[in-house]
Design a protein around this motif. Structure first.
Motif, PDB file in Angstrom:
ATOM      1  N   VAL A 140      -4.424   7.525   6.462  1.00 51.63           N
ATOM      2  CA  VAL A 140      -3.352   7.958   5.562  1.00 51.63           C
ATOM      3  C   VAL A 140      -3.908   8.561   4.274  1.00 51.63           C
ATOM      4  O   VAL A 140      -3.452   9.608   3.815  1.00 51.63           O
ATOM      5  CB  VAL A 140      -2.413   6.772   5.240  1.00 51.63           C
ATOM      6  N   SER A 141      -4.895   7.895   3.679  1.00 51.41           N
ATOM      7  CA  SER A 141      -5.385   8.315   2.361  1.00 51.41           C
ATOM      8  C   SER A 141      -6.673   9.103   2.415  1.00 51.41           C
ATOM      9  O   SER A 141      -6.935   9.927   1.537  1.00 51.41           O
ATOM     10  CB  SER A 141      -5.604   7.088   1.463  1.00 51.41           C
ATOM     11  N   GLY A 142      -7.511   8.819   3.417  1.00 55.23           N
ATOM     12  CA  GLY A 142      -8.847   9.376   3.394  1.00 55.23           C
ATOM     13  C   GLY A 142      -9.669   8.675   2.313  1.00 55.23           C
ATOM     14  O   GLY A 142      -9.130   8.020   1.427  1.00 55.23           O
ATOM     15  N   ALA A 163     -12.390   4.506  -3.616  1.00 52.04           N
ATOM     16  CA  ALA A 163     -11.390   5.475  -4.071  1.00 52.04           C
ATOM     17  C   ALA A 163     -11.993   6.573  -4.935  1.00 52.04           C
ATOM     18  O   ALA A 163     -11.283   7.481  -5.373  1.00 52.04           O
ATOM     19  CB  ALA A 163     -10.290   4.750  -4.851  1.00 52.04           C
ATOM     20  N   GLY A 164     -13.307   6.480  -5.213  1.00 52.32           N
ATOM     21  CA  GLY A 164     -13.957   7.495  -6.016  1.00 52.32           C
ATOM     22  C   GLY A 164     -13.837   7.291  -7.505  1.00 52.32           C
ATOM     23  O   GLY A 164     -14.123   8.200  -8.288  1.00 52.32           O
ATOM     24  N   TYR A 198       0.820  -1.211   0.000  1.00 54.63           N
ATOM     25  CA  TYR A 198       0.000   0.000   0.000  1.00 54.63           C
ATOM     26  C   TYR A 198       0.856   1.264   0.000  1.00 54.63           C
ATOM     27  O   TYR A 198       0.654   2.167  -0.817  1.00 54.63           O
ATOM     28  CB  TYR A 198      -0.920  -0.022   1.225  1.00 54.63           C
ATOM     29  N   LEU A 199       1.829   1.335   0.912  1.00 50.90           N
ATOM     30  CA  LEU A 199       2.651   2.548   1.024  1.00 50.90           C
ATOM     31  C   LEU A 199       3.507   2.750  -0.225  1.00 50.90           C
ATOM     32  O   LEU A 199       3.678   3.883  -0.694  1.00 50.90           O
ATOM     33  CB  LEU A 199       3.525   2.465   2.270  1.00 50.90           C
ATOM     34  N   THR A 200       4.040   1.653  -0.783  1.00 50.79           N
ATOM     35  CA  THR A 200       4.864   1.763  -1.984  1.00 50.79           C
ATOM     36  C   THR A 200       4.032   2.245  -3.167  1.00 50.79           C
ATOM     37  O   THR A 200       4.458   3.131  -3.935  1.00 50.79           O
ATOM     38  CB  THR A 200       5.501   0.404  -2.321  1.00 50.79           C
ATOM     39  N   GLY A 221       0.737   7.756  -6.392  1.00 52.50           N
ATOM     40  CA  GLY A 221      -0.198   8.732  -5.855  1.00 52.50           C
ATOM     41  C   GLY A 221      -1.590   8.124  -5.741  1.00 52.50           C
ATOM     42  O   GLY A 221      -1.796   6.929  -5.923  1.00 52.50           O
ATOM     43  N   GLY A 222      -2.569   8.921  -5.433  1.00 50.85           N
ATOM     44  CA  GLY A 222      -3.931   8.408  -5.292  1.00 50.85           C
ATOM     45  C   GLY A 222      -4.120   7.653  -3.989  1.00 50.85           C
ATOM     46  O   GLY A 222      -3.305   7.731  -3.069  1.00 50.85           O
ATOM     47  N   HIS A 223      -5.208   6.902  -3.939  1.00 51.56           N
ATOM     48  CA  HIS A 223      -5.524   6.209  -2.699  1.00 51.56           C
ATOM     49  C   HIS A 223      -4.765   4.901  -2.534  1.00 51.56           C
ATOM     50  O   HIS A 223      -4.512   4.466  -1.414  1.00 51.56           O
ATOM     51  CB  HIS A 223      -7.031   5.926  -2.635  1.00 51.56           C
ATOM     52  N   ALA A 224      -4.415   4.235  -3.637  1.00 55.30           N
ATOM     53  CA  ALA A 224      -3.696   2.955  -3.604  1.00 55.30           C
ATOM     54  C   ALA A 224      -4.476   1.891  -2.853  1.00 55.30           C
ATOM     55  O   ALA A 224      -3.897   0.996  -2.243  1.00 55.30           O
ATOM     56  CB  ALA A 224      -2.302   3.134  -2.986  1.00 55.30           C
ATOM     57  N   PHE A 225      -5.812   1.980  -2.896  1.00 53.99           N
ATOM     58  CA  PHE A 225      -6.632   1.015  -2.170  1.00 53.99           C
ATOM     59  C   PHE A 225      -6.541  -0.395  -2.761  1.00 53.99           C
ATOM     60  O   PHE A 225      -6.579  -1.385  -2.037  1.00 53.99           O
ATOM     61  CB  PHE A 225      -8.097   1.458  -2.168  1.00 53.99           C
TER      62      PHE A 225
END
Length: 237
Positions: free
Chosen positions: A113-115, A187-188, A36-38, A44-48
């Motif tokens: 972290v992402s919202g 993530a929208g 996820y963090l990588t 960028g973005g949410h990386a969900f």
């Protein structure tokens, strides 16, 4: 001892055995966080999607390693009076509970972290990830009773889901397609698939994988009991 009590007892035994592998568990939990963090740092973005599918690797991996090599132990338990369905139920109970707790903690991390514009779909997606990943790992364990081959299959399956674009029709047919579609909603991203459809697909995979695992596990852990001698005296000629 009734069937439910035997299932709880077996779940406790399996939990103690799993807890002894604490280092492996730490590494399994760390992997989805790293994915996820990588992904978030590089793209960028949410990386969900990377986080959610990485979570499936951790949960399915724990399920896989719990069942691998347990055939001999389970056969002894069956010989002592346990039923194969009780042993499978114990593993599902233990791993589903642990997976749901891990999903809740992971959801909290992603939200902080992402919202997200859609918390409900994020939480639902991660819970479904856990509920699908557990029987997936168990099925791989009974189909391929060797750690290396089973692990490679799991890596390949989850890797395919990670690299496929979310809009691909193939995604919906894969075990984690439903959760992946819900992660896109969270993530929208555009979501052509309805929530009910994603839930239905996930439910079908959960039922199918659990049924397949139950049938094969019952066959693999069967015990041929010695024939009971006839207590009646032999007839004299």
């Amino acid at each position: 001892m009734n069937g439910f009590a035997r299932t709880l007892t077996a779940a406790e035994m399996f939990g103690r055995d799993l807890a002894r592998r604490w280092l492996a568990l730490v590494l399994l939990v760390a992997l989805p966080v790293v994915f996820y963090l990588t992904s978030r740092a590089s793209e960028g973005g949410h990386a969900f999607t990377a986080g959610g599918l990485g979570l499936s690797w951790a949960i399915a991996g724990a399920s896989l390693f719990t069942a691998l090599g347990a055939r001999g132990v389970d056969q002894r338990l069956v010989f002592d009076g346990y039923r194969p369905v009780e042993l499978l139920g114990a593993r599902l109970l233990l791993l589903d509970a642990a997976g749901v707790v891990l999903s809740a903690l992971f959801a909290a991390l992603l939200i902080v972290v992402s919202g997200t514009p859609d918390v409900s779909n994020l939480v639902l997606a991660l819970v479904l990830v856990a509920l699908v990943a557990v029987p997936l790992g168990l099925v791989l364990a009974v189909l391929v009773p060797h750690e290396l081959e089973a692990t490679l299959l799991l890596i390949g399956l989850i890797g395919i889901e990670m690299i496929l674009p979310s809009e691909s029709t193939t995604v919906g047919a894969l075990p984690l397609g439903g959760p992946q579609e819900l992660l896109d909603r969270a993530a929208g991203k555009p979501h052509p698939v309805a929530v009910a459809t994603a839930l239905g697909r996930s439910a079908l995979w959960i039922v199918a994988l659990t049924a397949i695992g139950a049938v094969i596990w019952a066959w693999r852990t069967r015990v041929d009991r010695p024939a009971t001698p006839d207590p009646r005296p032999a007839a004299e000629d």
